[in-house]
Design a protein around this motif. Structure first.
Motif, PDB file in Angstrom:
ATOM      1  N   ASN A 163     -36.315  13.894   6.027  1.00 10.60           N
ATOM      2  CA  ASN A 163     -37.311  14.852   6.531  1.00 10.60           C
ATOM      3  C   ASN A 163     -38.215  15.372   5.422  1.00 10.60           C
ATOM      4  OD1 ASN A 163     -36.466  14.623   9.119  1.00 10.60           O
ATOM      5  ND2 ASN A 163     -35.294  16.541   9.157  1.00 10.60           N
ATOM      6  N   SER A 164     -37.596  15.581   4.251  1.00  7.43           N
ATOM      7  CA  SER A 164     -38.382  16.186   3.175  1.00  7.43           C
ATOM      8  C   SER A 164     -39.495  15.252   2.694  1.00  7.43           C
ATOM      9  CB  SER A 164     -37.468  16.565   2.001  1.00  7.43           C
ATOM     10  OG  SER A 164     -37.082  15.408   1.294  1.00  7.43           O
ATOM     11  N   LEU A 165     -39.388  13.971   3.080  1.00  7.20           N
ATOM     12  CA  LEU A 165     -40.421  13.012   2.678  1.00  7.20           C
ATOM     13  C   LEU A 165     -41.468  12.822   3.780  1.00  7.20           C
ATOM     14  CD1 LEU A 165     -38.070  10.385   1.003  1.00  7.20           C
ATOM     15  CD2 LEU A 165     -39.400  12.189  -0.114  1.00  7.20           C
ATOM     16  N   ASN A 166     -41.258  13.497   4.899  1.00  2.00           N
ATOM     17  CA  ASN A 166     -42.230  13.396   5.997  1.00  2.00           C
ATOM     18  C   ASN A 166     -43.453  14.284   5.755  1.00  2.00           C
ATOM     19  OD1 ASN A 166     -40.870  11.525   7.475  1.00  2.00           O
ATOM     20  ND2 ASN A 166     -39.736  13.034   8.682  1.00  2.00           N
ATOM     21  N   ARG A 167     -44.420  14.114   6.623  1.00  2.00           N
ATOM     22  CA  ARG A 167     -45.646  14.894   6.505  1.00  2.00           C
ATOM     23  C   ARG A 167     -45.649  15.958   7.609  1.00  2.00           C
ATOM     24  NH1 ARG A 167     -49.719  10.823   5.692  1.00  2.00           N
ATOM     25  NH2 ARG A 167     -49.210  11.029   3.503  1.00  2.00           N
TER      26      ARG A 167
ATOM     27  N   MET B 157     -43.914  17.501  12.684  1.00  2.00           N
ATOM     28  CA  MET B 157     -43.470  16.512  11.712  1.00  2.00           C
ATOM     29  C   MET B 157     -44.016  15.128  12.038  1.00  2.00           C
ATOM     30  SD  MET B 157     -39.745  16.166  10.095  1.00  2.00           S
ATOM     31  CE  MET B 157     -38.839  15.557  11.496  1.00  2.00           C
ATOM     32  N   ILE B 158     -44.622  14.518  11.008  1.00  6.05           N
ATOM     33  CA  ILE B 158     -45.118  13.164  11.174  1.00  6.05           C
ATOM     34  C   ILE B 158     -44.359  12.267  10.220  1.00  6.05           C
ATOM     35  CG2 ILE B 158     -47.129  11.650  10.953  1.00  6.05           C
ATOM     36  CD1 ILE B 158     -48.821  14.240  11.329  1.00  6.05           C
ATOM     37  N   SER B 159     -43.832  11.174  10.755  1.00  2.00           N
ATOM     38  CA  SER B 159     -43.037  10.279   9.924  1.00  2.00           C
ATOM     39  C   SER B 159     -43.894   9.667   8.818  1.00  2.00           C
ATOM     40  CB  SER B 159     -42.435   9.167  10.803  1.00  2.00           C
ATOM     41  OG  SER B 159     -41.519   8.443  10.028  1.00  2.00           O
TER      42      SER B 159
ATOM     43  N   ASN C 184     -42.183  24.122   9.721  1.00  2.82           N
ATOM     44  CA  ASN C 184     -42.525  23.093   8.751  1.00  2.82           C
ATOM     45  C   ASN C 184     -41.231  22.472   8.226  1.00  2.82           C
ATOM     46  OD1 ASN C 184     -43.433  21.486   6.690  1.00  2.82           O
ATOM     47  ND2 ASN C 184     -44.866  22.995   5.848  1.00  2.82           N
ATOM     48  N   TRP C 185     -40.675  21.585   9.008  1.00  2.00           N
ATOM     49  CA  TRP C 185     -39.396  20.998   8.625  1.00  2.00           C
ATOM     50  C   TRP C 185     -39.473  20.215   7.320  1.00  2.00           C
ATOM     51  CZ3 TRP C 185     -35.587  19.195  12.919  1.00  2.00           C
ATOM     52  CH2 TRP C 185     -35.411  20.256  13.825  1.00  2.00           C
ATOM     53  N   PRO C 186     -40.471  19.422   7.107  1.00  2.00           N
ATOM     54  CA  PRO C 186     -40.522  18.657   5.855  1.00  2.00           C
ATOM     55  C   PRO C 186     -40.501  19.570   4.624  1.00  2.00           C
ATOM     56  CG  PRO C 186     -42.086  17.772   7.411  1.00  2.00           C
ATOM     57  CD  PRO C 186     -41.578  19.047   8.010  1.00  2.00           C
ATOM     58  N   PHE C 187     -41.295  20.639   4.622  1.00  2.00           N
ATOM     59  CA  PHE C 187     -41.322  21.514   3.452  1.00  2.00           C
ATOM     60  C   PHE C 187     -40.010  22.292   3.317  1.00  2.00           C
ATOM     61  CE2 PHE C 187     -42.920  25.390   1.147  1.00  2.00           C
ATOM     62  CZ  PHE C 187     -43.036  24.740  -0.080  1.00  2.00           C
TER      63      PHE C 187
END
Lengths: 276, 356
Positions: free
Chosen positions: A24-28, A35-37, A241-244
């Motif tokens: 997830n942390s590498l997603n946008r 969240m965008i893969s 903001n799951w990725p952040f």
């Protein structure tokens, strides 16, 4: 083979979610689509590019370091006293008393501290009896958060130190004394060096727990006092903001790991000669 | 070197009495053994002298100086612990140097004294080892060096040999004695082993139930135990109950016969005749000119190489132990278990001891 169920449980329950978080942390992140893969470092770059988040991390580190140091300074005498000068029965009773804070839920205990620390609270009323006036300023402050953290971490420190003090042969202290050493010298030259594994274990425990503290900074620190764990929660649950949030969680974990392992290696290298 | 004087020293733990009003003077340069079974108060006494246990009452002086209220670090006594208590995180040299450091001795004097102390206990080449890299006997010698290097007024040893194996124990016993003699050090050591006490000490203090039973040079205490406990503890298995006849004419056994006895002080009432196994002779036929003789049957025969020990059940119901020189060394032929035998001893042998 008996370890198999445990291993499966650890793998599924710990490593899998961690791997998912890493992914997830590498997603946008996009405010409308969330969240965008993707595979991008932008969340990590955002942390290192924004002084606000670095300040949150730095505050978390020094609050944790200071709380751990206070626990150590306060815990050593108590743990030593329990190990050497208290009968078995009294010790059992006192250990139960020391453990009471851990029997109370985090939120409940912290709420009690809020009642004590706030400007119209118990402590202010008590100090008022001695002529103290004006606000205490402990709520929503670093001091207040440290008081709250120490109150819950101290039992861990005391119990860890107590068991290591008890494993030290009393004869060593008597030998030191017969050779002319006073109590302070015996503590510094004999007891503490031998207790170093326990000091390290207790400190690591307290440091990790306070690096990840949530309820205390939120309730006592208030909305403007930011530490890492609440910030992670805020990103994931409020901002969505799951990725952040995942990146922040990984940074918190990495820093905690680097600091504890680093300190352990330095300390152990110094005492390895005889402790292995 | 100063003397150590205990005056009415007592230690109570609540209602329990560990040591009851003990008075004792340990002379300048003397080696005294506190001897007794576990729980007799010997270790408590030693720890009171060392300052680790507070006295309940009484006073302890060293060379006339009252040390009763002083903490251990101001008594200038060397203490060797039963488990040696070497600092595990310090090298041998650092262990030995510790006491000198506490006394503020400068670096070069410390180095020299540490080296001398380690040479004295033959461990110079182990200076940089850690205690756990040494054998038990070596650790013991480090503990000794550490206690001696501070030039203590008194040396205190708590069961110094109990953690060593038999051959090492013999060696250390001699070594401790030689060190003590060459330094002329007033020394007190605690042991539960009467052989250790007898072979090492100038005087032994036999303790029982917190009280001193008997004090004296080893030969005197062994030769003339004053109580049943003392006789039993010193390894005299033959304790015959009876009464002395008026005018010390003889000794009437409770089992009936009257024994001839001479040269004994009068003891009123019930008492015991203590006979060491070595003074009893064993014969395969009735001896013709024995002053005292009892017949019986050999129950157990134990061969020890240079000696043979017989346990006999006498016809009057008493069990006696006799120790004879082995046949090859001029002693009588072996008597097999179950055979009939006669025991004899002179009237001057044995001592009467009171019941308590």
């Amino acid at each position: 083979m008996l370890a198999a169920p445990g291993l499966v449980f650890v793998t599924l329950g710990l490593l899998l979610p961690l791997a998912l978080m890493l992914r997830n942390s590498l997603n946008r992140y996009d405010p409308s689509e969330l969240m965008i893969s993707a595979v991008t470092a932008e969340n990590y770059l955002k942390f290192f590019g924004d002084a606000f988040y670095q300040e949150v991390l730095w505050r978390t580190v020094w609050i944790s370091g200071l709380s751990t140091a206070i626990c150590l300074v306060a815990g050593v005498p108590v743990a030593y006293f329990l190990a050497r000068h208290v009968s078995a029965l009294a010790k059992r009773m006192l250990l139960i008393v020391i453990l009471v804070p851990l029997l109370i839920g985090n939120a409940v205990r912290t709420s009690a501290w809020m009642l004590i620390l706030n400007d119209k609270g118990v402590l202010a009323a008590f100090l008022g009896l001695f002529g103290h006036e004006g606000p205490l300023g402990l709520m929503y402050s670093a001091q207040g958060v440290i008081i709250g953290l120490v109150s819950v971490l101290l039992p861990f420190m005391i119990i860890t130190l107590n068991s290591v003090f008890e494993s030290i042969d009393q004869n060593l202290e008597d030998a030191g004394q017969s050779l002319g050493a006073g109590h302070f010298t015996i503590m510094r030259r004999i007891v503490l060096p031998l207790a170093m594994p326990g000091v390290l274990a207790g400190s690591v425990l307290c440091f990790i727990l306070s690096m990840n503290a949530y309820a205390t900074p939120v309730l006592i620190g208030g909305p403007t006092f930011h530490m890492m764990a609440p910030t992670v929660y805020q990103q994931i649950a409020k901002v969505m903001n799951w990725p952040f949030g995942a990146a922040l969680a990984f940074i918190l974990m990495a820093v905690t790991l680097i600091l504890t392992v680093g300190v352990s290696v330095v300390v152990q290298r110094r005492y390895r000669k005889w402790s292995e | 070197m100063p003397d150590v004087v205990l005056q009415d020293v007592a230690k109570h733990y609540g209602p329990a009495v560990a040591v009851a009003n003990m008075s004792l003077r340990i002379g300048d340069g003397e080696l005294v053994a506190l001897l007794g079974p576990s729980g007799c108060g010997k270790t408590t006494t030693l720890r009171m002298i060392g300052g680790f246990v507070e006295t309940t009452s009484g006073c302890i002086t060293v060379g006339g100086r009252d040390v009763t209220a002083l903490p251990p670090n101001r008594r200038n006594m060397g203490f060797v612990f039963q488990n040696y208590a070497l600092f595990p995180h310090m090298t041998v040299a650092q262990n030995v140097a510790f006491g000198l450091e506490m006394r503020g001795v400068n670096r070069s004097d410390t180095d020299r004294k540490v080296r001398e102390a380690l040479v004295r206990v033959r461990l110079a080449q182990y200076a940089d080892r850690l205690p756990r890299q040494l054998s038990g006997g070596q650790q013991q010698r480090v503990a000794l060096a550490r206690a001696l290097v501070i030039e203590p007024d008194v040396l205190l040893l708590d069961e110094p040999l109990s953690n060593l194996d038999a051959s090492l124990r013999q060696e250390m016993k001699i070594e401790i004695r030689q060190l003590q003699q060459s330094l002329g050090l007033t020394t007190i050591f605690v042991t539960h082993d009467q052989d250790e006490a007898m072979s090492t000490a100038d005087r032994m203090v036999l303790m029982y139930n917190g009280k001193v039973e008997q004090v004296g040079p080893p030969d005197e205490v062994y030769g003339a135990p004053r109580s049943v406990f003392a006789a039993g503890f010193l390894g005299i298995p033959n304790l015959l109950p009876g009464q002395m006849l008026p005018g010390q004419q003889g000794f009437r056994l409770e089992a009936g016969p009257v024994l001839r006895l001479s040269g004994q002080a009068a003891v009123a009432g019930r008492c015991f005749l203590a006979l060491r196994p070595e003074v009893i002779s064993i014969h395969a036929a009735p001896p013709s000119d024995a002053e005292n003789c009892l017949a019986g049957r050999v129950e157990i025969m134990t061969y020890h190489g240079s000696a043979v020990e017989y346990q006999l059940r006498t016809d009057i119901g008493l069990t006696l132990t006799a120790r004879a020189v082995a046949p090859g060394l001029g002693g009588p032929a072996l008597l097999p278990e179950g055979s009939r035998a006669w025991l004899s001893w002179p009237a001057t042998a044995g001592v009467t001891v009171s019941e308590n």
